[in-house]
Write a protein that holds these residues in place. Structure first.
Motif, short mmCIF file in Angstrom:
data_model
loop_
_atom_site.label_atom_id
_atom_site.label_comp_id
_atom_site.label_asym_id
_atom_site.label_seq_id
_atom_site.Cartn_x
_atom_site.Cartn_y
_atom_site.Cartn_z
N VAL A 34 41.36 41.72 46.41
CA VAL A 34 42.43 40.87 46.95
C VAL A 34 42.15 40.53 48.42
CG1 VAL A 34 44.88 40.87 47.61
CG2 VAL A 34 44.21 41.62 45.32
N ALA A 35 41.61 41.49 49.17
CA ALA A 35 41.27 41.22 50.57
C ALA A 35 40.26 40.08 50.67
CB ALA A 35 40.70 42.49 51.22
N MET A 36 39.34 40.03 49.72
CA MET A 36 38.33 38.96 49.73
C MET A 36 38.93 37.64 49.27
SD MET A 36 35.83 40.59 50.92
CE MET A 36 34.59 39.32 50.79
N ARG A 37 39.93 37.70 48.40
CA ARG A 37 40.53 36.46 47.88
C ARG A 37 41.62 35.92 48.80
NH1 ARG A 37 44.45 36.61 42.70
NH2 ARG A 37 45.72 37.61 44.33
N ASP A 38 42.50 36.82 49.26
CA ASP A 38 43.71 36.37 49.97
C ASP A 38 43.70 36.70 51.45
OD1 ASP A 38 44.54 35.62 47.46
OD2 ASP A 38 45.74 37.44 47.14
N GLY A 39 42.74 37.46 51.91
CA GLY A 39 42.71 37.81 53.32
C GLY A 39 42.79 39.31 53.53
N LEU A 40 42.27 39.76 54.70
CA LEU A 40 42.16 41.19 54.97
C LEU A 40 43.52 41.88 55.01
CD1 LEU A 40 39.42 40.96 57.76
CD2 LEU A 40 39.09 41.41 55.32
N GLU A 41 44.51 41.23 55.62
CA GLU A 41 45.84 41.85 55.75
C GLU A 41 46.44 42.13 54.37
OE1 GLU A 41 47.33 42.97 58.27
OE2 GLU A 41 46.76 41.87 60.10
N ALA A 42 46.27 41.19 53.45
CA ALA A 42 46.83 41.36 52.10
C ALA A 42 46.20 42.56 51.41
CB ALA A 42 46.62 40.09 51.28
N GLY A 43 44.87 42.68 51.52
CA GLY A 43 44.18 43.81 50.89
C GLY A 43 44.57 45.14 51.53
N LEU A 44 44.68 45.14 52.88
CA LEU A 44 45.03 46.38 53.58
C LEU A 44 46.44 46.84 53.20
CD1 LEU A 44 44.19 48.52 55.64
CD2 LEU A 44 45.14 47.05 57.44
N GLY A 59 30.01 34.11 47.98
CA GLY A 59 29.99 33.21 46.83
C GLY A 59 30.49 33.86 45.55
N THR A 60 31.02 35.08 45.64
CA THR A 60 31.54 35.77 44.44
C THR A 60 32.86 35.13 44.00
OG1 THR A 60 30.54 37.84 45.19
CG2 THR A 60 32.27 38.01 43.53
N ASP A 61 33.05 35.07 42.71
CA ASP A 61 34.27 34.48 42.15
C ASP A 61 35.40 35.52 42.27
OD1 ASP A 61 36.31 33.30 40.72
OD2 ASP A 61 35.04 32.71 39.03
N TRP A 62 35.93 35.68 43.49
CA TRP A 62 36.94 36.72 43.72
C TRP A 62 38.23 36.51 42.94
CZ3 TRP A 62 35.19 41.06 45.27
CH2 TRP A 62 34.07 41.12 46.12
N PRO A 63 38.71 35.26 42.76
CA PRO A 63 39.92 35.10 41.92
C PRO A 63 39.74 35.68 40.51
CG PRO A 63 39.53 33.11 43.18
CD PRO A 63 38.32 33.98 43.39
N GLN A 64 38.55 35.45 39.93
CA GLN A 64 38.33 35.98 38.59
C GLN A 64 38.18 37.51 38.63
OE1 GLN A 64 35.38 33.87 36.34
NE2 GLN A 64 35.62 35.17 34.55
N VAL A 65 37.56 38.02 39.70
CA VAL A 65 37.44 39.47 39.82
C VAL A 65 38.83 40.11 39.87
CG1 VAL A 65 36.68 41.37 41.32
CG2 VAL A 65 35.17 39.40 40.94
N VAL A 66 39.73 39.52 40.69
CA VAL A 66 41.09 40.05 40.79
C VAL A 66 41.80 39.96 39.43
CG1 VAL A 66 43.37 39.73 41.83
CG2 VAL A 66 41.31 39.53 43.24
N ALA A 67 41.60 38.84 38.74
CA ALA A 67 42.25 38.68 37.42
C ALA A 67 41.77 39.75 36.45
CB ALA A 67 41.95 37.28 36.88
N LEU A 68 40.47 40.06 36.50
CA LEU A 68 39.94 41.09 35.60
C LEU A 68 40.47 42.48 35.97
CD1 LEU A 68 36.28 39.78 35.21
CD2 LEU A 68 37.95 40.06 33.36
N TYR A 69 40.64 42.71 37.28
CA TYR A 69 41.24 43.99 37.68
C TYR A 69 42.68 44.08 37.19
CZ TYR A 69 37.47 46.01 40.45
OH TYR A 69 36.30 46.60 40.84
N ASP A 70 43.38 42.95 37.15
CA ASP A 70 44.74 42.95 36.60
C ASP A 70 44.72 43.39 35.13
OD1 ASP A 70 45.87 42.17 38.99
OD2 ASP A 70 45.83 40.03 38.50
N VAL A 71 43.75 42.85 34.39
CA VAL A 71 43.62 43.24 32.97
C VAL A 71 43.30 44.73 32.87
CG1 VAL A 71 42.26 42.90 30.87
CG2 VAL A 71 42.86 40.93 32.30
N LEU A 72 42.39 45.18 33.74
CA LEU A 72 41.98 46.59 33.72
C LEU A 72 43.15 47.52 34.03
CD1 LEU A 72 39.43 48.25 33.22
CD2 LEU A 72 38.91 48.07 35.67
N LEU A 73 43.97 47.11 34.99
CA LEU A 73 45.14 47.92 35.33
C LEU A 73 46.11 48.03 34.16
CD1 LEU A 73 46.03 47.01 39.03
CD2 LEU A 73 45.54 49.29 38.11
#
Length: 418
Positions: free
Chosen positions: A343-353, A313-327
């Motif tokens: 990204v693995a949690m948002r878009d799938g395991l293959e994408a994160g790997l 139930g974590t808001d993974w899209p927002q987590v990824v967006a915040l990591y983009d800001v952090l980067l």
């Protein structure tokens, strides 16, 4: 020891731990010598241990300690004219650096700890010396305690602290708060030292335990002091928010025998909700009124994890967006690694790997066991057990604490048996 004496001893210990940095800073400001300040501060505490059980704890214990310490210092200076002459030069330099802070509302002690924060974290000192000196001077830890914090022999730590003090003396590093023009460049170094202390407490790099709460809580206490001294600095609020939002999960991170419990499996009812609420309010302060800072953004990510009902139930899209800001603010391979997991949690395991594999050549991740553990976890979830086992073996080789090694050995057995 009778009840009165025990009570007085406890009052002295609590008082000295809370006020030591304040007392030390005021003495350094007055006499310009860190060694002298430490010695007379310790003598004042010893005198309190003798007098207070007899006379009772004075109404203003801080003022009593300061008066006693000042008298001891003056006595020493009278006995040693050469020493006094050298200190007189240092005092003139300190006076040129700026006016002393006014006394507080109680008239006990001027609060000059901010000068000590910036002196202990001066960029002329090596990183390891800065953290050691901060724990020694501002947290009031004895040298053996600081040695335990850094898992080095006391003799090694004693040399490190002496080296830092000598550097301050020989380089004539002033005991002062940087001016408004210098503060933006100097404050990150202070915050980094405090965050390093917290990180070692929350996720120990070596030793028998996964966490070292005394160290993490001391870091939080020091940042609370810094926030009181610099209330307008949003990154100080951000760092305190990040620490609170992270430390709120401490009880659920380990099982009954100290074993690792991953975020997915933690009982979130054991998280410290008042601490989370305080952290969230501070995160709002950190992210309001200007461009986001390094710690404010990390606090926002921690808040999203703390607010979620579970991993799914974590808001993974927002987590990824915040990591983009952090980067964009502070690019680093560790931030990129954490973003890949999100990204693995948002878009799938293959994408994160794929993103993790893209970081494999970065030399800064070669000794970082969480990187190998993250790869192994994604490979396991994808059913690529042989590759996962290889990654777990590498993570196991690099892990520093016994709970981490035990966890990785268990996951390795599971991968090899699948």
């Amino acid at each position: 020891m009778d009840e009165r004496a025990a009570g007085a001893a406890a009052s002295v210990e609590a008082m000295f731990r809370e006020e030591r940095g304040r007392l030390l800073a005021a003495l350094v400001r007055r006499f310009g010598d860190l060694d002298l300040a430490e010695e007379v501060a310790s003598e004042a505490m010893e005198a309190a241990l003798v007098r207070w059980p007899v006379d009772g704890v004075p109404p203003k214990p801080g003022a009593w300690l300061m008066t006693t310490a000042r008298r001891r210092a003056v006595d020493r200076l009278r006995r040693d004219r050469v020493y006094a002459a050298r200190l007189a030069v240092l005092q003139v330099e300190a006076d040129r650096a700026g006016p002393a802070a006014p006394a507080d509302a109680d008239g006990d002690l001027p609060d000059e700890r901010l000068q000590l924060f910036f002196t202990c974290a001066h960029p002329a000192l090596p990183d390891e010396d800065r953290a050691a000196l901060t724990l020694r001077c501002l947290a009031g830890l004895a040298t053996p305690e600081v040695a335990r914090a850094f898992l080095v022999p006391p003799a090694t730590m004693a040399k490190r602290i002496v080296r830092a003090k000598n550097k301050i003396r020989e380089a004539r590093i002033p005991f002062r708060v940087p001016g408004a023009d210098e503060l933006p460049g100097r404050l990150p170094g202070v915050l980094q030292v405090l965050y390093s202390i917290f990180t070692e407490g929350y996720a120990a790099s070596a030793g028998p335990d996964l966490q070292r709460p005394d160290l993490a809580e001391e870091a939080i206490r020091l940042v609370r002091i810094l926030r009181r001294l610099l209330p307008a600095e949003r990154e100080v609020a951000g760092l305190l928010a990040l620490m609170l939002l992270t430390y709120a999960r401490r009880a659920a991170r380990t099982g009954p025998d100290g074993e690792v419990v991953l975020l997915d499996d933690q009982d979130r009812r054991r998280w410290d909700r008042p601490m989370i609420e305080e952290g969230r309010e501070l995160a709002v302060v950190a992210l309001t009124g200007g461009p986001p800072g390094l710690y404010g953004v990390q606090a926002a990510i921690a808040a999203l994890h703390d607010e979620a009902p579970g991993v799914a139930g974590t808001d993974w899209p927002q987590v990824v967006a915040l990591y983009d800001v952090l980067l964009a603010i502070a690019p680093s391979p560790v931030v990129a690694m954490n973003r890949a997991v999100a990204v693995a949690m948002r878009d799938g395991l293959e994408a994160g790997l794929a993103l993790l594999d893209g970081l494999a050549g970065d030399p800064r991740l070669r000794g970082h066991h969480p990187y190998q553990a993250a790869r192994a976890d994604l490979l396991c979830r994808l059913g690529r057990f042989a590759e996962a086992a290889a990654a777990y073996r590498e993570a196991l080789r690099l892990a520093g604490t016994e709970p981490d090694r035990a966890h990785l050995r268990r996951r390795l057995r599971e991968a090899e048996g699948s």
